[in-house]
Write a protein that holds these residues in place. Structure first.
Motif, PDB file in Angstrom:
ATOM      1  N   GLY A  48       0.781  -1.237   0.000  1.00 24.80           N
ATOM      2  CA  GLY A  48       0.000   0.000   0.000  1.00 24.80           C
ATOM      3  C   GLY A  48       0.815   1.290   0.000  1.00 24.80           C
ATOM      4  N   THR A  51      -0.204   3.836  -2.686  1.00 19.08           N
ATOM      5  CA  THR A  51      -1.630   4.166  -2.810  1.00 19.08           C
ATOM      6  C   THR A  51      -1.857   5.576  -3.352  1.00 19.08           C
ATOM      7  N   LYS A  57     -11.348   6.554  -5.935  1.00 23.19           N
ATOM      8  CA  LYS A  57     -11.104   5.282  -5.242  1.00 23.19           C
ATOM      9  C   LYS A  57      -9.608   5.093  -4.983  1.00 23.19           C
ATOM     10  N   ALA A  58      -9.281   4.673  -3.766  1.00 21.60           N
ATOM     11  CA  ALA A  58      -7.879   4.382  -3.452  1.00 21.60           C
ATOM     12  C   ALA A  58      -7.469   3.100  -4.162  1.00 21.60           C
ATOM     13  N   VAL A  59      -6.338   3.137  -4.843  1.00 21.87           N
ATOM     14  CA  VAL A  59      -5.809   1.932  -5.500  1.00 21.87           C
ATOM     15  C   VAL A  59      -4.311   1.866  -5.270  1.00 21.87           C
ATOM     16  N   THR A  60      -3.768   0.666  -5.406  1.00 21.03           N
ATOM     17  CA  THR A  60      -2.321   0.514  -5.372  1.00 21.03           C
ATOM     18  C   THR A  60      -1.806   0.802  -6.790  1.00 21.03           C
ATOM     19  N   GLY A 107       1.131   6.618   1.651  1.00 24.82           N
ATOM     20  CA  GLY A 107       0.119   5.619   1.313  1.00 24.82           C
ATOM     21  C   GLY A 107      -0.966   5.531   2.370  1.00 24.82           C
ATOM     22  N   PHE A 108      -0.555   5.572   3.625  1.00 20.81           N
ATOM     23  CA  PHE A 108      -1.534   5.514   4.710  1.00 20.81           C
ATOM     24  C   PHE A 108      -2.456   6.736   4.693  1.00 20.81           C
ATOM     25  N   ALA A 111      -4.780   6.559   1.608  1.00 19.09           N
ATOM     26  CA  ALA A 111      -5.807   5.515   1.793  1.00 19.09           C
ATOM     27  C   ALA A 111      -6.832   5.960   2.832  1.00 19.09           C
ATOM     28  N   PHE A 115     -10.891   6.598   2.293  1.00 16.88           N
ATOM     29  CA  PHE A 115     -11.842   5.841   3.116  1.00 16.88           C
ATOM     30  C   PHE A 115     -12.735   6.774   3.929  1.00 16.88           C
ATOM     31  N   ASN A 133      -4.657  -2.862   3.791  1.00 10.99           N
ATOM     32  CA  ASN A 133      -3.847  -2.961   2.571  1.00 10.99           C
ATOM     33  C   ASN A 133      -2.567  -2.139   2.675  1.00 10.99           C
TER      34      ASN A 133
ATOM     35  N   GLY B 102      -6.834  -6.251  -0.080  1.00  4.69           N
ATOM     36  CA  GLY B 102      -7.284  -5.156   0.764  1.00  4.69           C
ATOM     37  C   GLY B 102      -8.149  -4.224  -0.058  1.00  4.69           C
ATOM     38  N   GLN B 104      -7.651  -1.348  -1.469  1.00  2.49           N
ATOM     39  CA  GLN B 104      -7.091  -0.817  -2.718  1.00  2.49           C
ATOM     40  C   GLN B 104      -7.095  -1.869  -3.823  1.00  2.49           C
ATOM     41  N   HIS B 107     -10.573  -2.341  -5.140  1.00  3.87           N
ATOM     42  CA  HIS B 107     -11.002  -1.290  -6.062  1.00  3.87           C
ATOM     43  C   HIS B 107     -10.548  -1.581  -7.487  1.00  3.87           C
ATOM     44  N   LEU B 108      -9.604  -2.482  -7.642  1.00  6.53           N
ATOM     45  CA  LEU B 108      -9.092  -2.836  -8.966  1.00  6.53           C
ATOM     46  C   LEU B 108      -9.611  -4.195  -9.422  1.00  6.53           C
ATOM     47  N   MET B 191      -5.965  -9.406   4.050  1.00  6.04           N
ATOM     48  CA  MET B 191      -4.798  -9.545   3.184  1.00  6.04           C
ATOM     49  C   MET B 191      -4.171 -10.932   3.242  1.00  6.04           C
TER      50      MET B 191
END
Lengths: 158, 288, 765
Positions: A48, A51, A57-60, A107-108, A111, A115, A133, B102, B104, B107-108, B191
């Motif tokens: 994550g 992120t 939307k949060a994504v990696t 990232g935290f 994210a 959220f 994540n 998780g 994220q 979401h994908l 996870m």
């Protein structure tokens, strides 16, 4: 191999780029655009650190190709603070000591923002579940959760 | 990652034609959370990657009391997890989707990708088995429908033929006296991949239990139905003894392997435990 | 500690803003014009002869600028494997190309022919004669043979009388101990105090167990990375994410034969280390070699997978442990034998085996330890290196003893703990320590005496001890014309140490915290600073900061005395000014004015200097109590409560101290329950975050941290090193809680669900 034209709106700016399809969104942000606040910790979507928010939307971003982000709106850690004010989550991470080495922090924070935007009244259990994540190895998460909880309250009251 | 040519077809036919044209060197890109990992690890080295994202009609959840549930193959796990109808009527599927990675990643990741990938451990496979799902498959030659039970052929292998693309999943309509649950054996709370995944669905029928379906994942070369356990429970009222028998039957029907995650014996034992638990929960939920 | 105005306060860290905004520059964020990207070509086998390396195909790939092997290392020091590889992932060559993906493709095109050899991964198999011998066929004696051989050597040297009968007897006894001939031994340590045999003979209860602790990875979130730029003049600049920039500088100089003054190491912000980020070998030296060869800057960034196969993790070990006690709970004797899995090079942590003595009064103690070669990567430090492993063994066994004797595990420990002046087995007597206070504090925090538990719930307690390291460091503090102070130094901050240094300087100079800024120099500009590991920074650099601030204060007082026409003795620093102590009439002058004035004096600008090398450290204790609930069918362990106390001497910044306690505790929890680098004969089989699990936010509740302050006489303001102790007890804390919950004793970590279920079955459940 053919490069692809893409148009990415990152934070407030639009970038028209020509990129190889194998470049991830993360690599595009860091290496092509030069926004290095988003980190690469595992490159398999598990930690994550990379992120970002894509269309809300949060994504990696290590798990998304740059070409797949074409015409999308992307928010990175660099886009959270306004010129003279930190985002409440950033402020809370500072005040509560929600980071140590800081590598997972962007990232935290990103994210958490995505959220909390959707779940402003989230409980501690929901926050702990939703942030799974993102891996932090320094803090043991106690102060991260304190920071997110306190930011949520600030955000609710503003 | 090796370089590849990237395509974004706007119709299923176009995508199917590309798959056929580049047979053996092409991969479909849905959410990317499996494919991109494999490309980085060099376990997949496609020369052509065909994104499904621009094809209209592949996302979304529709429910109708007559025709039941239709889920577009490109629907994200996070959408499934949060959808009110799925949470209420197809609870096991919401739970299965919610167990993938998780937030994220969810979401994908898409349900079509999760199933088409053919992993025996897919978190949505056991719920779809328990919920009686049909897989809609389209190619340039037309459309066909395959029950989820026959979709998986082996680890990483499905019935999909060259040029075929999963476009949707359909499940029969469900009523308030039906319940379901998915649980997996894992180490971390989130996870984690399923060491064992079990989904059960049941209809509460005047004290008896009917229409029981149990889906198992990560305990055989493919996800599978625990049909022997289902037969034990169907038509009876649920007792502790019956649950034990069903659990034993499900264990017996599984054929797990030992790997770095755990032993075959542990998996077989967990099939029993989780079968008992999900069955009980499914019936409890069915009884409201 | 209310007499302080800045110390003891939880001020936000000096680097807070850059870290929450993404502005902090880590190693991977360095991007230089014309920069190339390096990738390694790594062994695909755990043990093999290299028959041929063919780089010709790779060199033809457009974008490839250089491929290097050991042949390119002019100094001859080993950087790459040549004739033989000893572990999966060992570097054999490296490539530099214009793009990281191109470098990766090139690496794929390098063809290496191997002759695969049998490999050994299990430490107990590796000591056997039939195991492949990694470095030589030499053997070492086990503990009993060692005793016999010592006597044998003595007798053989003694010509005064005829010992032939006894010599024959000793030789025969040694023959009988054939299983004590150990192969693949990389290192050994032995210590004893008293007479353990006598101790066991006098004991009412003697317990013996074998404990197995897995190899785990530090799992800092930022993988290893460096950028090297070698100019045509030969000058080397390296941007490194490292715990010890000065060690990297000397490491590069030593490995490549480059003069020290030609190397500048610029340490970037670092994404965690935990002991695993000291080594020069992983990326720094290869990056310099590639830059030398190409004349371009080169970045090498390891992937997470490479971290697992070629990082330097914490060693696993097997510990055989025997403890004897009286029925009243008095501990008498302990004998420990440890085999540390060093991997392919002589490794870290073996010296910590002596910590099997814990902080208890052992009249009789014997500890033998061996490092053993296996076909894995080498090991390095990980947070209190070696101590979590031995504390797991020692504290698990004590817990069993308490159970068997029906003693309260807290009382039992308190009864046997050493206090100031007590003899330490195989060590100097105890200085002022806070062992009992620390254990009592955590017990009080959870109301231990009134604890309750439901079905399948249990409470576990354990402790761990550690003494912070110490090293040399230098620092300057200057005063600017605006009256603010700036610290300049060269030590690395991960945990908030820069903040502690700023607090110390602010306190001494009576400045507000935000009037002190801090800069880290590179190795060209900053005075030497010891590496940031071993909990040294606050102790070492804190003492250095104290000296530098006091030197600054001296100069401020001198200048003020000049300006105010008085003597130094009648002045003091107060609220960022120099003022007369007895105010009649009150006179004072600001630091800014003094700084401006200093520029025209013969003495020049105000620069305080601190230079420090060594003072005695004081042992610190961490104590923990966990409450868990076990699902007896699935074997999953849920933590309901986790409390962690630690004697920190003095908490300069309580928020940062709590952060260390919380973080270390969770790492220990993870080692106990989920983390394990797994190997088969071919090498590591879980090189990624899917099957090497580290905890997430969802895995355990808030850690309750309890700060205990028993002043360290030589620490800055009484502070002790804080970073390492909190990981030391947790492995045993968790195992003891599981034992209390469902009456099983797990001696092999991690306690994965299957292991718990199997143990329950073993108990007939």
């Amino acid at each position: 191999m053919k490069k692809h034209p893409v148009s990415l709106t990152v934070n407030t700016d639009t970038y028209d780029l020509l990129i190889e399809p194998r470049k991830t969104l993360l690599a595009t942000l860091r290496d092509t655009i030069g926004l290095t606040g988003t980190k690469e910790g595992c490159s398999t979507g598990d930690c994550g650190a990379c992120t970002v928010i894509v269309d809300g939307k949060a994504v990696t971003s290590c798990m998304m190709l740059g070409v797949s982000a074409n015409d999308k709106e992307i928010t990175t850690i660099e886009g959270l603070a306004s010129r003279d004010q930190l985002h409440p989550i950033q402020q809370a991470f500072m005040d509560k000591g929600g980071y140590q080495c800081g590598f997972c922090t962007p990232g935290f924070i990103v994210a958490s923002k995505a959220f909390l935007d959707e779940n402003p009244n989230a409980t501690e259990a929901e926050i702990r579940h939703a942030l799974g994540n993102n891996i932090c190895r320094c803090t043991g998460y106690t102060k991260i959760i304190e920071a997110v909880m306190s930011a949520a309250e600030v955000m609710r009251n503003s | 990652m090796r370089n590849f040519e990237f395509f974004e077809p706007e119709t299923i036919e176009e995508a199917s034609d590309l798959l056929t044209k580049y047979n053996g060197t092409a991969e479909l890109l849905a959410g990317g959370t499996d494919l991109i990992i494999e490309m980085k690890a060099r376990t997949a080295m496609p020369e052509h990657v065909i994104s499904l994202e621009k094809i209209p009609g592949l996302t979304g959840i529709d429910y109708d009391e007559e025709s039941g549930l239709r889920i577009g193959a490109l629907t994200k796990m996070r959408t499934l997890e949060n959808d009110p109808i799925i949470r209420e009527r197809y609870t096991a599927l919401a739970e299965g989707a919610g167990e993938v990675g998780g937030v994220q990643i969810r979401h994908l990741a898409t349900i079509g990708g999760n199933i088409s990938h053919g992993s025996p451990a897919a978190d949505t496979a056991a719920p779809l088995l328990a919920l009686g799902a049909q897989v809609k498959i389209t190619s340039a030659d037309g459309e066909r429908t395959v029950p989820i039970e026959t979709f998986f052929v082996g680890p990483g292998q499905t019935v999909l033929k060259t040029g075929e693309i999963v476009t949707a999943f359909e499940c029969p309509a469900r009523s308030a006296n039906q319940g379901s649950q998915y649980i997996k054996q894992k180490i971390r709370e989130v996870m984690d991949l399923a060491f064992v995944g079990v989904a059960a669905s049941a209809t509460a029928d005047n004290g008896a239990v009917s229409d029981v379906k149990i889906g198992l994942s990560a305990v055989a070369p493919t996800p599978l139905r625990a049909t022997d356990a289902e037969a034990i429970v169907n038509g009876n009222s649920l007792t502790t003894e019956l649950l034990q028998q069903a659990a034993a039957a499900a264990s017996a029907q599984s054929s797990p392997i030992s790997d770095l995650r755990c032993s075959a014996e542990h998996r077989r034992e967990m099939v029993g435990v989780l079968t008992r638990r999900t069955l009980q929960a499914a019936v409890d939920r069915a009884q409201g | 500690m209310s007499e302080y105005t800045v110390l003891g306060k939880s001020v936000p860290r000096v680097d807070a803003l850059e870290k929450v905004t993404g502005a902090a520059q880590y190693g991977g964020d360095v991007h230089l014009p014309g920069m190339l990207h390096g990738k390694f070509i790594r062994s695909k086998h755990a043990h093999a002869k290299i028959l041929n390396i063919d780089t010709s195909e790779a060199e033809k790939l457009p974008g490839v600028r250089a491929i290097i092997t050991q042949d390119d290392v002019e100094s001859g020091r080993r950087v790459f494997a040549t004739d033989k590889v000893l572990y999966l992932g060992e570097p054999i060559a490296a490539v530099a190309a214009t793009d990281p993906d191109v470098a990766e493709e090139a690496a794929d095109l390098v063809k290496i022919e191997y002759e695969v050899l049998p490999a050994v991964q299990d430490v107990m198999e590796a000591i056997q004669p039939e195991a492949p011998h990694l470095h030589s066929d030499d053997t070492k004696d086990g503990p009993a043979r060692r005793v016999l051989r010592t006597e044998l050597r003595k007798l053989e040297r003694d010509d005064s009388q005829d010992h032939s009968a006894r010599i024959a007897e000793l030789n025969a006894q040694m023959e009988e101990l054939a299983d004590e001939v150990y192969y693949n031994v990389s290192a050994e340590t032995h210590s004893d105090a008293g007479d353990v045999e006598q101790g066991f003979a006098e004991s009412d209860l003697v317990v013996e167990d074998t404990y197995v602790i897995p190899r785990v990875h530090q799992t800092y979130m930022e993988p290893h990375v460096s950028v090297a730029d070698v100019e045509s003049t030969g000058k080397v600049t390296v941007w490194a994410s490292t715990q010890g920039p000065f060690a990297i500088r000397s490491g590069i100089a030593g490995t490549l034969g480059i003069p020290l003054n030609q190397i500048n190491v610029i340490a970037t912000t670092m994404g965690g280390g935990f002991g695993g980020r000291f080594g020069v070998a992983l990326t720094h030296v290869p990056a310099v070699l590639l830059s030398q060869k190409t004349g371009r800057p080169v970045k090498i960034q390891m992937t997470r997978e490479e971290e697992f196969t070629d990082g330097r993790p914490a060693p696993g070990c097997v510990i055989k442990l025997k403890t004897g006690v009286k029925n009243d709970g008095t501990i008498l004797a302990r004998e420990g034998l440890a085999f540390w899995d060093s991997g392919s090079v002589s490794g870290a942590s073996i010296g910590s085996t002596i910590r099997l003595r814990g902080v208890y009064k052992f009249p009789h103690l014997k500890v033998d330890a061996y490092g053993v070669y296996t076909n894995k990567s080498g090991t390095a430090a990980y947070r209190a290196p070696g101590t979590p492993q031995v504390a797991f063994a020692g504290e698990s066994q004590l817990d069993d003893i308490a159970r068997k004797l029906n003693l309260d595990p807290v009382e039992f420990r308190l009864k046997n703990m050493r206090v100031e002046g007590d003899p330490v087995p195989a060590g100097p007597n105890e200085p002022k320590v806070g062992y009992k206070e620390t254990l009592q504090a955590v017990a009080d925090a959870v109301d231990w005496k009134n604890r309750t538990k439901g079905p399948n719930q249990g409470w576990g307690v354990a402790i761990g001890d550690w003494t912070n390291g110490c090293g040399p460091g230098g620092m300057f503090v200057s005063i600017h014309e605006d009256g603010s102070a700036r610290i300049f130094h060269g030590s690395m901050d991960i945990t908030g140490t820069d903040t502690a240094l700023a607090q110390i300087v602010a306190e001494i100079l009576t400045l507000p915290y935000d009037e002190v800024t801090i800069s880290r120099g590179d190795t060209n500009s900053a005075p030497y600073a010891t590496g940031s590991g071993g909990s040294v920074v606050t102790f070492t650099m804190g003492n250095t900061a104290k000296l530098a601030a006091e030197d600054t204060r001296r100069r401020l007082l001198e200048l003020a005395a000049e300006r105010l026409n008085t003597d130094v003795e009648s002045l003091e620093l107060k609220d960022g000014q120099v003022s007369t102590i007895v105010a009649d009439p009150p006179k004072s002058i600001g630091f800014g004015e003094l700084a401006a004035y200093s520029l025209s004096t013969t003495g020049g600008p105000i620069v305080g200097k601190g230079s420090f090398a060594r003072k005695p450290s004081t042992p610190a204790l961490a104590a923990q109590i966990a409450k868990v609930e076990i699902d007896p069918e699935t074997g999953r362990i849920k933590v309901l409560k986790m409390a962690s106390s630690q004697d920190v001497g003095f908490a300069i910044n309580p928020m940062a101290v709590e952060g260390q306690i919380e973080g270390g505790t969770v790492q220990g929890y993870a080692w106990a329950t989920m983390e394990e680098m797994q190997y088969d004969e071919g090498g590591n089989v879980n090189p990624g975050f899917v099957d090497y699990r580290v905890p997430t936010t969802a895995d355990l509740p808030t850690v309750q941290s309890v700060i205990v302050e028993v002043e360290a006489p030589d620490g800055p303001f009484g502070a002790k090193g804080v970073g390492e102790p909190p990981i030391t007890p947790t492995l045993a804390t968790m195992a003891n809680a599981v034992a209390d919950a469902v009456d099983i004793r797990i001696t092999e970590l991690p306690m994965k669900p299957e292991k718990v279920v199997d143990a329950l079955h073993g108990n007939g459940k």
